[in-house]
Scaffold this motif. Sequence first.
Motif, PDB file in Angstrom:
ATOM      1  N   THR A   4       0.832  -1.198   0.000  1.00 39.59           N
ATOM      2  CA  THR A   4       0.000   0.000   0.000  1.00 39.59           C
ATOM      3  C   THR A   4       0.869   1.252   0.000  1.00 39.59           C
ATOM      4  O   THR A   4       0.602   2.203  -0.729  1.00 39.59           O
ATOM      5  CB  THR A   4      -0.920   0.003   1.239  1.00 39.59           C
ATOM      6  N   ILE A   5       1.915   1.245   0.807  1.00 41.90           N
ATOM      7  CA  ILE A   5       2.808   2.393   0.852  1.00 41.90           C
ATOM      8  C   ILE A   5       3.523   2.560  -0.487  1.00 41.90           C
ATOM      9  O   ILE A   5       3.647   3.675  -1.002  1.00 41.90           O
ATOM     10  CB  ILE A   5       3.809   2.242   2.012  1.00 41.90           C
ATOM     11  N   HIS A   6       3.968   1.471  -1.044  1.00 37.00           N
ATOM     12  CA  HIS A   6       4.646   1.535  -2.339  1.00 37.00           C
ATOM     13  C   HIS A   6       3.692   2.048  -3.412  1.00 37.00           C
ATOM     14  O   HIS A   6       4.066   2.895  -4.233  1.00 37.00           O
ATOM     15  CB  HIS A   6       5.176   0.146  -2.716  1.00 37.00           C
ATOM     16  N   TRP A   7       2.464   1.563  -3.413  1.00 38.64           N
ATOM     17  CA  TRP A   7       1.478   2.001  -4.389  1.00 38.64           C
ATOM     18  C   TRP A   7       1.190   3.491  -4.234  1.00 38.64           C
ATOM     19  O   TRP A   7       1.130   4.231  -5.221  1.00 38.64           O
ATOM     20  CB  TRP A   7       0.185   1.188  -4.224  1.00 38.64           C
ATOM     21  N   ALA A   8       1.015   3.965  -2.994  1.00 42.98           N
ATOM     22  CA  ALA A   8       0.716   5.381  -2.752  1.00 42.98           C
ATOM     23  C   ALA A   8       1.893   6.255  -3.187  1.00 42.98           C
ATOM     24  O   ALA A   8       1.700   7.328  -3.773  1.00 42.98           O
ATOM     25  CB  ALA A   8       0.397   5.607  -1.276  1.00 42.98           C
ATOM     26  N   VAL A  12       1.612   9.141  -6.101  1.00 44.61           N
ATOM     27  CA  VAL A  12       1.975  10.546  -5.878  1.00 44.61           C
ATOM     28  C   VAL A  12       3.066  10.964  -6.860  1.00 44.61           C
ATOM     29  O   VAL A  12       3.028  12.060  -7.418  1.00 44.61           O
ATOM     30  CB  VAL A  12       2.418  10.766  -4.414  1.00 44.61           C
ATOM     31  N   ARG A  13       4.025  10.112  -7.099  1.00 46.48           N
ATOM     32  CA  ARG A  13       5.103  10.423  -8.045  1.00 46.48           C
ATOM     33  C   ARG A  13       4.525  10.634  -9.451  1.00 46.48           C
ATOM     34  O   ARG A  13       4.923  11.546 -10.165  1.00 46.48           O
ATOM     35  CB  ARG A  13       6.126   9.299  -8.047  1.00 46.48           C
ATOM     36  N   THR A  14       3.579   9.812  -9.845  1.00 51.13           N
ATOM     37  CA  THR A  14       2.976   9.933 -11.170  1.00 51.13           C
ATOM     38  C   THR A  14       2.178  11.228 -11.290  1.00 51.13           C
ATOM     39  O   THR A  14       2.259  11.931 -12.300  1.00 51.13           O
ATOM     40  CB  THR A  14       2.060   8.727 -11.454  1.00 51.13           C
ATOM     41  N   VAL A  15       1.406  11.553 -10.267  1.00 52.75           N
ATOM     42  CA  VAL A  15       0.591  12.778 -10.294  1.00 52.75           C
ATOM     43  C   VAL A  15       1.486  14.001 -10.334  1.00 52.75           C
ATOM     44  O   VAL A  15       1.259  14.937 -11.104  1.00 52.75           O
ATOM     45  CB  VAL A  15      -0.365  12.824  -9.082  1.00 52.75           C
TER      46      VAL A  15
END
Length: 86
Positions: A4-8, A12-15
């Motif tokens: 979950t942390i990796h996905w978040a 955020v990096r993509t946005v």
Amino acid sequence: MQNTIHWAREWVRTVLAALATTTGRRRAQCADLPAVAVALPGPPPLVSLAPLPRHRSPYGVHGLLDGEDTVLVRPYVAAYEHRAAS
């Protein structure tokens, strides 16, 4: 939890990468201009007419305090001494 942390983090990096699509061309054009320092007029310096008085502690101004003459600050000490004496 790590997934979950990796996905978040990746989301955020993509946005942020999508929002920061500037190339910096405007900044590169301004870098060729010479930097000029301009002195702005400020308020006049404050001039003290009289120096401030020396700082004094209010404790001990009138002399030392006698412990017998002052009101008890910790009445439980007197109660303990009274119980110990009896």
